[in-house]
Enzyme design. Sequence first.
Site, PDB file in Angstrom:
ATOM      1  N   LYS A 199      15.440   0.426   2.725  1.00 26.32           N
ATOM      2  CA  LYS A 199      15.330  -0.574   1.661  1.00 26.32           C
ATOM      3  C   LYS A 199      15.923  -0.178   0.315  1.00 26.32           C
ATOM      4  O   LYS A 199      15.671   0.916  -0.179  1.00 26.32           O
ATOM      5  CB  LYS A 199      13.848  -0.918   1.459  1.00 26.32           C
ATOM      6  CG  LYS A 199      13.288  -1.760   2.606  1.00 26.32           C
ATOM      7  CD  LYS A 199      11.792  -1.628   2.711  1.00 26.32           C
ATOM      8  CE  LYS A 199      11.059  -2.549   1.763  1.00 26.32           C
ATOM      9  NZ  LYS A 199       9.612  -2.213   1.743  1.00 26.32           N
ATOM     10  N   GLY A 355      10.395  13.966   3.908  1.00 25.59           N
ATOM     11  CA  GLY A 355      10.255  12.767   4.722  1.00 25.59           C
ATOM     12  C   GLY A 355      11.315  12.694   5.804  1.00 25.59           C
ATOM     13  O   GLY A 355      11.541  13.670   6.525  1.00 25.59           O
TER      14      GLY A 355
END
Length: 397
Positions: A199, A355
């Site tokens: 995103k 991450g």
Amino acid sequence: MSAFNNYAFAGKRAIVRVDFNVPMDKTTGLVSDDKRIRAALPTIQHILKNGGSVVLLSHFGRPKNGPEAIFSLAQITAKVSELIGTKVHFASDCISSEAFEISQNLQPGEVLLLENVRFYAEETAGDTAFAKKLAQHGDCYVNDAFGAAHRAHASTTQLASFFPNAKMAGLLMNAEIENAKKVLHKAERPFTAIVGGAKVSDKVLIVENLLQIANHIIIGGGMAYTFFKAMGGQIGASLCEAERVDTCKEILARAKTMGVQIHLPIDAVVADCFAADANTKIANSGEIEANWMGLDIGPKAIETFRAVLLDSKTILWNGPMGVFEMPAFENGTKSIAHAVADATKNGAFSLIGGGDSAAAVQQFELSKEVSYVSTGGGALLEYFEGKTLPGVEALEA
Ligand code: 3PG
Ligand code: MG
């Protein structure tokens, strides 16, 4: 701030805030990636070696309504014990009288792991009275939880205030900050930032901040298609955040006036559905047919990105190039990981944001071929957005 290396831990109980928020394998119930535990070992070992005892304090997942077995740190006690190489006591509640009894009786060289601090709503609320209770567990406070440094929670901020002369950053926290600072403030040029992920909205702030400091910004992953949309391209069924199209236009315009080169993936591996066994082909990213979606960067994009990276002296990577969890769409992320590793071999400094990017370099067995892999996900992202991290600030106040 007391310096960790100079602190006399002998005979002291140290409360060590760690980020043991590690992923679990759902089928085996075992820790599937122990990197965050390993990363805290130097701090823990230093305290034990110097005659101190350690009270480990961590969050685990995001429990919303008090204790829940799936969020219990009891699940990782054996792993923590195995990695430290000593028996680890466990307290099933972080502020019960039993918990205080164990911590008060800890002998030099002993370790206690407290239950998930987020079982108390007071933790995320940043409650001072709760922090005061936690403070009873030790004589000094060490924060080694870089991964949680962007959270203004009781155990990461308020707790520090109860140790005005004995609060300090642990070795991991220091290493994380030092490596991040090197990129943010002292980057050798050319400096290339790779930003990926699904995103645009998650990455707007970091891209805006990077425009001030990077020479090149490589954009990949699902977020790239909103940029192609902004340039008038056909993106088929690819991810698109309609409300971010104007943001993308602004970013492209600002980059031009600021002399920053933005590199978008000229081609894509497109699929006829979001599945590991979808039909695939290569298409130009701005000319994707209806019902087809871009799930990875294509060969021409890989070639251009690689050339930019091999020319760089500093590299920051946050976010994958495609759906690398599926073999059909892993090639872009894998190739970029190899390009970063090759640039590092040639002398560049490379920092991999936690991450997904950290998982990717690990998956492709390149963790040791890059300069530093951060244990922070959101924390590293916020640092590069130019924000102050409350967990770090609390140690300095
Ligand atoms: C992380 O996994 O990024 C850290 O442990 C912070 O967790 P949180 O996003 O639940 O605060
Ligand atoms: Mg998170």
